[in-house]
Design a protein around this motif. Structure first.
Motif, PDB file in Angstrom:
ATOM      1  N   GLN A  24       0.832  -1.202   0.000  1.00 20.17           N
ATOM      2  CA  GLN A  24       0.000   0.000   0.000  1.00 20.17           C
ATOM      3  C   GLN A  24       0.869   1.256   0.000  1.00 20.17           C
ATOM      4  O   GLN A  24       0.588   2.223  -0.707  1.00 20.17           O
ATOM      5  CB  GLN A  24      -0.949   0.009   1.207  1.00 20.17           C
ATOM      6  CG  GLN A  24      -2.066  -0.992   1.113  1.00 20.17           C
ATOM      7  CD  GLN A  24      -2.987  -0.710  -0.047  1.00 20.17           C
ATOM      8  OE1 GLN A  24      -3.298   0.434  -0.357  1.00 20.17           O
ATOM      9  NE2 GLN A  24      -3.417  -1.765  -0.723  1.00 20.17           N
ATOM     10  N   GLY A  27       2.273   1.767  -3.394  1.00 18.80           N
ATOM     11  CA  GLY A  27       1.230   2.293  -4.276  1.00 18.80           C
ATOM     12  C   GLY A  27       1.023   3.780  -4.076  1.00 18.80           C
ATOM     13  O   GLY A  27       0.867   4.535  -5.044  1.00 18.80           O
ATOM     14  N   ARG A  31       1.593   6.703  -6.902  1.00 22.12           N
ATOM     15  CA  ARG A  31       0.557   7.671  -7.256  1.00 22.12           C
ATOM     16  C   ARG A  31       1.035   9.094  -7.021  1.00 22.12           C
ATOM     17  O   ARG A  31       0.781   9.989  -7.832  1.00 22.12           O
ATOM     18  CB  ARG A  31      -0.722   7.385  -6.480  1.00 22.12           C
ATOM     19  CG  ARG A  31      -1.491   6.190  -7.029  1.00 22.12           C
ATOM     20  CD  ARG A  31      -2.872   6.061  -6.418  1.00 22.12           C
ATOM     21  NE  ARG A  31      -2.849   5.819  -4.984  1.00 22.12           N
ATOM     22  CZ  ARG A  31      -2.733   4.622  -4.422  1.00 22.12           C
ATOM     23  NH1 ARG A  31      -2.618   3.557  -5.181  1.00 22.12           N
ATOM     24  NH2 ARG A  31      -2.736   4.484  -3.121  1.00 22.12           N
ATOM     25  N   GLU A 117      -8.784   6.484  -9.954  1.00 26.15           N
ATOM     26  CA  GLU A 117      -7.891   5.640 -10.720  1.00 26.15           C
ATOM     27  C   GLU A 117      -8.719   4.744 -11.625  1.00 26.15           C
ATOM     28  O   GLU A 117      -9.697   4.130 -11.196  1.00 26.15           O
ATOM     29  CB  GLU A 117      -7.034   4.773  -9.794  1.00 26.15           C
ATOM     30  CG  GLU A 117      -6.122   5.566  -8.889  1.00 26.15           C
ATOM     31  CD  GLU A 117      -5.055   6.326  -9.647  1.00 26.15           C
ATOM     32  OE1 GLU A 117      -4.549   5.808 -10.653  1.00 26.15           O
ATOM     33  OE2 GLU A 117      -4.735   7.445  -9.239  1.00 26.15           O
TER      34      GLU A 117
END
Length: 120
Positions: A24, A27, A31, A117
């Protein structure tokens, strides 16, 4: 001595939780990198457009000075008329700055930061 199966499950779950948290975090970093690169691209493009626009505006101003100087017979009068025109344009842009610049920047940043997303 044999390990307790419940303890094994807790250890496996704890390891899975650590891996999930790390994934996580990775990620989020990806981003953030994507958003920052898009923002940097937009800022750099805007900067280049402002520089090119300034050069164009100076060229147009010089041409207008020469045109009005030819029409009026005085270089000073041509410069004064051109300055008046450019000041008028500047006042119009200043009066409409919220609609022209601020609102569009807020929309762009909002779209960039809060866009959902797309699942592939």
């Amino acid at each position: 001595m044999k390990k307790d199966p419940i303890q094994d499950r807790f250890e496996d779950t704890a390891q899975d939780l650590r891996e999930y948290t790390q994934l996580q975090l990775d990620g989020i970093k990806l981003r953030l990198l994507e958003k920052l690169s898009t923002l940097f691209n937009n800022v750099l493009s805007t900067f280049i457009l402002v520089i090119l626009g300034s050069i164009t505006l100076m060229s147009i101003g010089l041409v207008l000075v020469l045109v009005f100087a030819e029409l009026t017979g005085s270089l000073l009068a041509g410069a004064a008329i051109t300055t008046g025109i450019l000041l008028l344009i500047m006042l119009i842009v200043y009066a409409r700055r919220r609609k022209m610049f601020i609102n569009s920047m807020v929309r762009m940043l909002t779209k960039m930061l809060f866009e959902k997303e797309k699942e592939e």
